[in-house]
Design a protein around this motif. Structure first.
Motif, short mmCIF file in Angstrom:
data_model
loop_
_atom_site.label_atom_id
_atom_site.label_comp_id
_atom_site.label_asym_id
_atom_site.label_seq_id
_atom_site.Cartn_x
_atom_site.Cartn_y
_atom_site.Cartn_z
N SER A 111 -13.79 16.66 21.62
CA SER A 111 -13.84 17.78 20.69
C SER A 111 -15.12 17.70 19.88
CB SER A 111 -12.63 17.75 19.76
OG SER A 111 -12.56 16.50 19.08
N TYR A 112 -15.70 18.86 19.55
CA TYR A 112 -17.00 18.86 18.88
C TYR A 112 -17.20 20.15 18.10
CZ TYR A 112 -18.39 22.00 22.64
OH TYR A 112 -18.46 23.05 23.52
N SER A 130 -14.41 22.59 9.52
CA SER A 130 -13.55 22.02 10.56
C SER A 130 -13.82 20.53 10.74
CB SER A 130 -13.79 22.75 11.88
OG SER A 130 -13.09 22.13 12.94
N PHE A 131 -15.10 20.15 10.72
CA PHE A 131 -15.43 18.74 10.93
C PHE A 131 -15.04 17.89 9.72
CE2 PHE A 131 -18.27 15.05 10.95
CZ PHE A 131 -18.11 14.59 12.24
N ASP A 145 -9.11 16.94 15.64
CA ASP A 145 -10.29 17.18 14.83
C ASP A 145 -11.52 16.90 15.66
OD1 ASP A 145 -9.19 17.45 11.86
OD2 ASP A 145 -8.08 15.83 12.83
N ALA A 146 -12.64 17.49 15.25
CA ALA A 146 -13.88 17.32 15.99
C ALA A 146 -14.32 15.87 15.95
CB ALA A 146 -14.96 18.23 15.42
N PHE A 147 -14.58 15.31 17.11
CA PHE A 147 -15.03 13.93 17.21
C PHE A 147 -16.54 13.83 17.02
CE2 PHE A 147 -16.59 10.87 20.62
CZ PHE A 147 -16.60 9.77 19.77
N ASN A 161 -22.98 18.01 3.57
CA ASN A 161 -22.19 16.85 3.19
C ASN A 161 -21.20 16.60 4.32
OD1 ASN A 161 -20.38 14.97 2.13
ND2 ASN A 161 -20.49 15.82 0.06
N LEU A 162 -21.46 15.56 5.11
CA LEU A 162 -20.63 15.27 6.28
C LEU A 162 -20.15 13.83 6.24
CD1 LEU A 162 -22.87 17.08 8.93
CD2 LEU A 162 -20.71 17.90 7.98
N VAL A 163 -19.47 13.48 5.15
CA VAL A 163 -19.01 12.10 4.97
C VAL A 163 -17.83 11.78 5.87
CG1 VAL A 163 -19.85 11.95 2.60
CG2 VAL A 163 -17.55 12.83 3.04
N ALA A 164 -17.30 12.77 6.58
CA ALA A 164 -16.22 12.48 7.52
C ALA A 164 -16.71 11.61 8.67
CB ALA A 164 -15.63 13.78 8.06
#
Length: 577
Positions: A111-112, A130-131, A145-147, A161-164
């Motif tokens: 998933s992406y 989503s990410f 969830d997007a890997f 901000n992509l701290v996931a």
């Protein structure tokens, strides 16, 4: 590098041999040298970045992974990261590279989400949202969830901000290290609770290693002069001078100039698995932050900690002695003299590839049947508008950067608003039923000229409507419509089948048939010095975006092969009051 990459890398150098020799003698050619560097960087990333390299017709398969050394390593890394529940930001410099990486993720069913300069604002926000959503406690990491988040470095360098994510992989590096550094900071934000692992994939002994070393020098200079907290705001650092020709020649002694041999995948697989395991295990036990290590297949047993001040010069300038440099120039001269004979030998082999009589008889029978059909149509007053499938030029320039794809707002049936006073081909998809549809493009084309519907229905009447056919209809009344005295055509691409017994009679667009039609339309546009205008095909807000990206990849491919302009139209919907 794997065998195919080596062949492409060396073919670029062979082709650019005259300019390389001229530059080595002191001739001025900064722009020329920059173009060679760009092509070499493409070869280091993936050979499919060049039109005509990938197998035809293109289908996703293991060849996508095996064609690139970087992709093989990336495959091993993502397999382990996905298994252990990590999430990844995957950066690349070129959107073409993102297309290939997206095909790879589709192949592996990861998933992406994707973000680049062509993504509209609402799609961008939806992808980030989503990410960034945390996986639920009962679903497990990376389930639902997007890997992977695919991002172009320039589009995703600032303001995210992509701290996931807790892992950042740079598939391609920038000349300016501050650009990559800014991109890395997307994960270093308030809310990040994990150690972040940053991985740079670099093809050893090539122009990419030169870029990496120079980036380290610039970073060291920045730290020494203005400190580590100051980030450059301008300057791409992409300047190449004629004196840097030796950077292009760097590492060539690792290649066989005459033939690139395929390495055994089985013998290298254990080393690659150990390499990936070594990289992933660096997340734990570092003891302190911001430590840098270099790991390569030749030294898997140990990790060499990198001192930027030393590594920037050691192992690079040592290979640039003048004697070795001049000897390589002489070898290239000899290779260039023999390359013409080699190409002629390949052509002669291609001509006598299938001399069997049975093949000749089959071709003769097909030709006679075609002539008989044309005679019948002529007696009935029908003339086919179907375009013959062109043969791609064998000796075409696969490294050409001509041609382009543009995204605009408006109505593709009115190309004069984008390209006034120029010939244009309006590209539209139809099915093989022979029944003209209603609404959308069908109504717009019907209003444009009645000859379009007539040509489509007559083609069905005479059995001239098959999947993969492209009917090029010349609009005779363009001048009467106030569009000027230039010529427009409408290209009706038969890419959907129709079966009234199905619940949804009209099938989805067939990508292989669409590629055939795009090839024909692009060839016709090149022959008539026209541009192609079309709606965004294979895209719906509710569906997976992968179909559109596959179409976009084909558009860029044929725009580059035939050196044409293709315009993709977004329809600006009216906002309800």
């Amino acid at each position: 590098m794997v065998g195919l990459q080596k062949q492409v890398y060396m073919s670029i150098l062979r082709k650019e041999l005259p300019r390389l020799i001229a530059l080595s003698s002191g001739a001025s050619g900064q722009q020329s040298l920059q173009n060679i560097v760009i092509q070499l960087r493409k070869a280091c990333s993936h050979p499919y970045l060049f039109p005509g390299i990938e197998p035809e017709p293109y289908e996703e398969g293991e060849h996508l992974v095996q064609a690139s050394g970087k992709m093989i390593v990336l495959d091993q890394l993502l397999r382990r990261l996905h298994k252990t529940g990590h999430r990844v930001l995957l950066f690349a410099q070129m959107t073409h590279t993102l297309d290939i990486l997206q095909d790879f993720l589709e192949l592996r069913r990861y998933s992406y989400e994707r973000l680049d300069g062509s993504i509209r604002a609402e799609e961008r926000f939806a992808a980030i949202r989503s990410f960034s959503e945390r996986p639920s406690a009962d679903s497990g990491a990376c389930q639902g969830d997007a890997f992977v988040f695919l991002i172009s470095t320039r589009a995703g360098g600032v303001g995210l901000n992509l701290v996931a994510a807790d892992t950042v992989i740079f598939f391609e590096q920038d000349w300016n290290p501050q650009v990559d550094k800014q991109a890395l900071q997307r994960t270093h934000r308030i809310g990040q609770s994990n150690h972040v692992l940053s991985i740079n994939l670099v093809t050893a002994r090539t122009i990419e290693e030169v870029i990496m070393r120079r980036a380290e020098r610039k970073l060291l200079l920045s730290q020494n002069v203005v400190g580590d907290d100051v980030t450059e705001q301008d300057g791409n650092g992409t300047e190449i001078r004629a004196g840097d020709l030796r950077s292009i020649m760097f590492g060539l002694q690792m290649f066989d100039l005459t033939e690139a041999h395929e390495e055994s995948g089985e013998s290298k697989m254990s080393e690659l698995e150990a390499l990936a395991e070594n990289v992933i295990s660096m997340r734990q036990g570092n003891g302190k932050n911001d430590r840098k290590f270099e790991i390569n297949s030749g030294n898997l047993s140990s990790r060499r900690e990198v001192d930027i001040g030393k590594s920037a010069s050691v192992g690079l300038e040592a290979d640039f002695d003048e004697t070795s440099y001049l000897s390589w120039v002489e070898k290239f001269k000899e290779l260039g003299q023999s390359s013409g004979d080699l190409d002629e030998h390949v052509r002669s082999k291609r001509v006598t590839l299938h001399p069997e009589d049975k093949n000749v008889n089959v071709e003769s029978a097909i030709k006679k049947a075609k002539e008989k059909k044309l005679l019948k149509w002529e007696s009935l007053g029908y003339r086919s508008l179907s375009v013959e499938e062109p043969a791609l030029p064998v000796d075409g320039d696969v490294t050409s950067d001509s041609g382009s794809v543009h995204f605009v707002y408006g109505d593709c049936t009115q190309p004069s608003k984008v390209c006034p006073s120029e010939p244009a081909i309006i590209f539209s998809c139809v099915d093989n039923s022979g029944k003209w549809g209603h609404g959308g493009m069908f109504n717009a084309l019907a209003n444009l000229s009645p000859t379009i519907i007539d040509a489509y229905e007559r083609a069905a009447e005479f059995g001239d409507l098959h999947l993969g056919d492209l009917h090029l209809v010349k609009i005779q009344d363009a001048e009467q419509n106030g569009n000027g005295d230039y010529t427009w055509w409408v290209a009706l691409a038969v890419v959907q089948s129709y079966n009234p017994r199905r619940k949804i009679p009209r099938s989805n667009i067939s990508i292989p048939d669409l590629e055939i039609c795009l090839s024909k339309a692009s060839f016709s546009a090149a022959q008539n010095s026209a541009s192609i205008h079309m709606p965004r095909i294979g895209y719906r807000d509710e569906s997976n975006h992968s179909e559109w990206y596959a179409v976009e990849r084909l558009l860029r491919k044929y725009a580059a092969i035939y050196g044409i302009k293709i315009y993709i139209y977004y329809y600006r919907r009216s906002v309800p009051s």
